[in-house]
Design a protein around this motif. Structure first.
Motif, PDB file in Angstrom:
ATOM      1  N   THR A   5      39.605  51.745  19.055  1.00  0.00           N
ATOM      2  CA  THR A   5      38.710  51.413  20.146  1.00  0.00           C
ATOM      3  C   THR A   5      39.231  50.160  20.826  1.00  0.00           C
ATOM      4  O   THR A   5      39.500  49.168  20.171  1.00  0.00           O
ATOM      5  N   LEU A   6      39.381  50.237  22.132  1.00  0.00           N
ATOM      6  CA  LEU A   6      39.864  49.090  22.878  1.00  0.00           C
ATOM      7  C   LEU A   6      38.733  48.107  23.136  1.00  0.00           C
ATOM      8  O   LEU A   6      37.595  48.507  23.383  1.00  0.00           O
ATOM      9  N   GLN A  11      40.551  46.720  27.915  1.00  0.00           N
ATOM     10  CA  GLN A  11      40.247  47.693  28.968  1.00  0.00           C
ATOM     11  C   GLN A  11      40.450  47.071  30.348  1.00  0.00           C
ATOM     12  O   GLN A  11      40.978  47.703  31.257  1.00  0.00           O
ATOM     13  N   ILE A  12      40.018  45.818  30.497  1.00  0.00           N
ATOM     14  CA  ILE A  12      40.192  45.106  31.766  1.00  0.00           C
ATOM     15  C   ILE A  12      41.680  44.938  32.055  1.00  0.00           C
ATOM     16  O   ILE A  12      42.147  45.190  33.163  1.00  0.00           O
ATOM     17  N   ASP A  13      42.447  44.522  31.040  1.00  0.00           N
ATOM     18  CA  ASP A  13      43.893  44.335  31.217  1.00  0.00           C
ATOM     19  C   ASP A  13      44.564  45.629  31.656  1.00  0.00           C
ATOM     20  O   ASP A  13      45.394  45.632  32.574  1.00  0.00           O
ATOM     21  N   ILE A  14      44.222  46.731  31.010  1.00  0.00           N
ATOM     22  CA  ILE A  14      44.823  48.029  31.339  1.00  0.00           C
ATOM     23  C   ILE A  14      44.476  48.426  32.773  1.00  0.00           C
ATOM     24  O   ILE A  14      45.340  48.857  33.534  1.00  0.00           O
ATOM     25  N   ALA A  15      43.212  48.262  33.147  1.00  0.00           N
ATOM     26  CA  ALA A  15      42.796  48.611  34.509  1.00  0.00           C
ATOM     27  C   ALA A  15      43.508  47.738  35.535  1.00  0.00           C
ATOM     28  O   ALA A  15      43.935  48.227  36.587  1.00  0.00           O
ATOM     29  N   MET A  16      43.656  46.444  35.236  1.00  0.00           N
ATOM     30  CA  MET A  16      44.340  45.531  36.151  1.00  0.00           C
ATOM     31  C   MET A  16      45.810  45.945  36.318  1.00  0.00           C
ATOM     32  O   MET A  16      46.337  45.921  37.427  1.00  0.00           O
ATOM     33  N   ILE A  17      46.452  46.330  35.218  1.00  0.00           N
ATOM     34  CA  ILE A  17      47.851  46.750  35.277  1.00  0.00           C
ATOM     35  C   ILE A  17      47.986  48.039  36.086  1.00  0.00           C
ATOM     36  O   ILE A  17      48.854  48.150  36.957  1.00  0.00           O
ATOM     37  N   LYS A  18      47.106  49.001  35.825  1.00  0.00           N
ATOM     38  CA  LYS A  18      47.158  50.277  36.544  1.00  0.00           C
ATOM     39  C   LYS A  18      46.978  50.078  38.045  1.00  0.00           C
ATOM     40  O   LYS A  18      47.568  50.784  38.850  1.00  0.00           O
ATOM     41  N   MET A  19      46.130  49.109  38.421  1.00  0.00           N
ATOM     42  CA  MET A  19      45.842  48.872  39.835  1.00  0.00           C
ATOM     43  C   MET A  19      46.733  47.789  40.433  1.00  0.00           C
ATOM     44  O   MET A  19      46.581  47.437  41.604  1.00  0.00           O
ATOM     45  N   ASN A  20      47.642  47.247  39.616  1.00  0.00           N
ATOM     46  CA  ASN A  20      48.557  46.197  40.054  1.00  0.00           C
ATOM     47  C   ASN A  20      47.791  44.993  40.615  1.00  0.00           C
ATOM     48  O   ASN A  20      48.086  44.494  41.705  1.00  0.00           O
ATOM     49  N   LEU A  21      46.772  44.563  39.876  1.00  0.00           N
ATOM     50  CA  LEU A  21      45.956  43.423  40.278  1.00  0.00           C
ATOM     51  C   LEU A  21      46.197  42.250  39.346  1.00  0.00           C
ATOM     52  O   LEU A  21      46.428  42.426  38.155  1.00  0.00           O
ATOM     53  N   VAL A  22      46.120  41.059  39.909  1.00  0.00           N
ATOM     54  CA  VAL A  22      46.151  39.850  39.089  1.00  0.00           C
ATOM     55  C   VAL A  22      44.716  39.340  38.974  1.00  0.00           C
ATOM     56  O   VAL A  22      43.810  39.793  39.672  1.00  0.00           O
ATOM     57  N   ASN A  49      34.838  37.780  25.539  1.00  0.00           N
ATOM     58  CA  ASN A  49      34.010  38.959  25.747  1.00  0.00           C
ATOM     59  C   ASN A  49      32.563  38.555  26.040  1.00  0.00           C
ATOM     60  O   ASN A  49      31.624  39.080  25.461  1.00  0.00           O
ATOM     61  N   GLY A  50      32.429  37.609  26.970  1.00  0.00           N
ATOM     62  CA  GLY A  50      31.112  37.060  27.264  1.00  0.00           C
ATOM     63  C   GLY A  50      30.523  37.494  28.586  1.00  0.00           C
ATOM     64  O   GLY A  50      29.662  36.822  29.135  1.00  0.00           O
ATOM     65  N   PHE A  51      30.981  38.616  29.120  1.00  0.00           N
ATOM     66  CA  PHE A  51      30.464  39.084  30.403  1.00  0.00           C
ATOM     67  C   PHE A  51      29.025  39.565  30.266  1.00  0.00           C
ATOM     68  O   PHE A  51      28.670  40.216  29.289  1.00  0.00           O
ATOM     69  N   SER A  52      28.224  39.248  31.276  1.00  0.00           N
ATOM     70  CA  SER A  52      26.853  39.755  31.308  1.00  0.00           C
ATOM     71  C   SER A  52      26.894  41.218  31.728  1.00  0.00           C
ATOM     72  O   SER A  52      27.929  41.740  32.172  1.00  0.00           O
ATOM     73  N   GLU A  53      25.773  41.880  31.604  1.00  0.00           N
ATOM     74  CA  GLU A  53      25.683  43.295  31.989  1.00  0.00           C
ATOM     75  C   GLU A  53      26.018  43.474  33.466  1.00  0.00           C
ATOM     76  O   GLU A  53      26.745  44.395  33.839  1.00  0.00           O
ATOM     77  N   ALA A  54      25.506  42.580  34.320  1.00  0.00           N
ATOM     78  CA  ALA A  54      25.779  42.669  35.757  1.00  0.00           C
ATOM     79  C   ALA A  54      27.263  42.464  36.043  1.00  0.00           C
ATOM     80  O   ALA A  54      27.847  43.151  36.885  1.00  0.00           O
ATOM     81  N   GLU A  55      27.884  41.524  35.334  1.00  0.00           N
ATOM     82  CA  GLU A  55      29.310  41.279  35.523  1.00  0.00           C
ATOM     83  C   GLU A  55      30.137  42.482  35.072  1.00  0.00           C
ATOM     84  O   GLU A  55      31.105  42.853  35.731  1.00  0.00           O
ATOM     85  N   LEU A  56      29.736  43.099  33.969  1.00  0.00           N
ATOM     86  CA  LEU A  56      30.440  44.297  33.498  1.00  0.00           C
ATOM     87  C   LEU A  56      30.298  45.449  34.490  1.00  0.00           C
ATOM     88  O   LEU A  56      31.248  46.187  34.735  1.00  0.00           O
ATOM     89  N   ASN A  64      37.219  50.479  38.948  1.00  0.00           N
ATOM     90  CA  ASN A  64      37.080  51.942  38.888  1.00  0.00           C
ATOM     91  C   ASN A  64      37.283  52.474  37.479  1.00  0.00           C
ATOM     92  O   ASN A  64      37.991  53.447  37.250  1.00  0.00           O
ATOM     93  N   THR A  65      36.655  51.829  36.515  1.00  0.00           N
ATOM     94  CA  THR A  65      36.773  52.236  35.129  1.00  0.00           C
ATOM     95  C   THR A  65      35.443  52.038  34.428  1.00  0.00           C
ATOM     96  O   THR A  65      34.597  51.311  34.918  1.00  0.00           O
ATOM     97  N   LYS A  66      35.256  52.686  33.330  1.00  0.00           N
ATOM     98  CA  LYS A  66      34.020  52.522  32.561  1.00  0.00           C
ATOM     99  C   LYS A  66      34.284  51.535  31.435  1.00  0.00           C
ATOM    100  O   LYS A  66      35.083  51.795  30.558  1.00  0.00           O
ATOM    101  N   LEU A  67      33.635  50.394  31.514  1.00  0.00           N
ATOM    102  CA  LEU A  67      33.822  49.354  30.493  1.00  0.00           C
ATOM    103  C   LEU A  67      32.698  49.400  29.491  1.00  0.00           C
ATOM    104  O   LEU A  67      31.583  49.641  29.801  1.00  0.00           O
TER     105      LEU A  67
END
Length: 67
Positions: A5-6, A11-22, A49-56, A64-67
């Motif tokens: 389980t990631l 998951q954020i890192d993978i999505a950022m890499i896929k979208m070529n975002l910094v 891993n301290g993101f609030s529900e709204a931030e997630l 564009n991913t399900k976190l």
């Protein structure tokens, strides 16, 4: 077969890499969604891993991913 389980951070890192975002791009996208964020806060929240529900929800939307 072992299923790994990631973490949210991974998951954020993978999505950022896929979208070529910094990190700054993601912070800008979150701000455009009305979520108050800066690069320092994002880095700390991601590391702890301290993101609030709204931030997630915002992250899911902008990455564009399900976190």
């Amino acid at each position: 077969m072992i299923k790994e389980t990631l973490t949210v951070s991974q998951q954020i890192d993978i999505a950022m890499i896929k979208m070529n975002l910094v990190q700054a791009d993601v912070v800008e996208l979150l701000q455009s969604e009305g979520i108050p964020m800066n690069t320092s806060k994002f880095s700390i929240l991601k590391k702890n891993n301290g993101f609030s529900e709204a931030e997630l929800k915002g992250l899911s939307k902008v990455l564009n991913t399900k976190l």
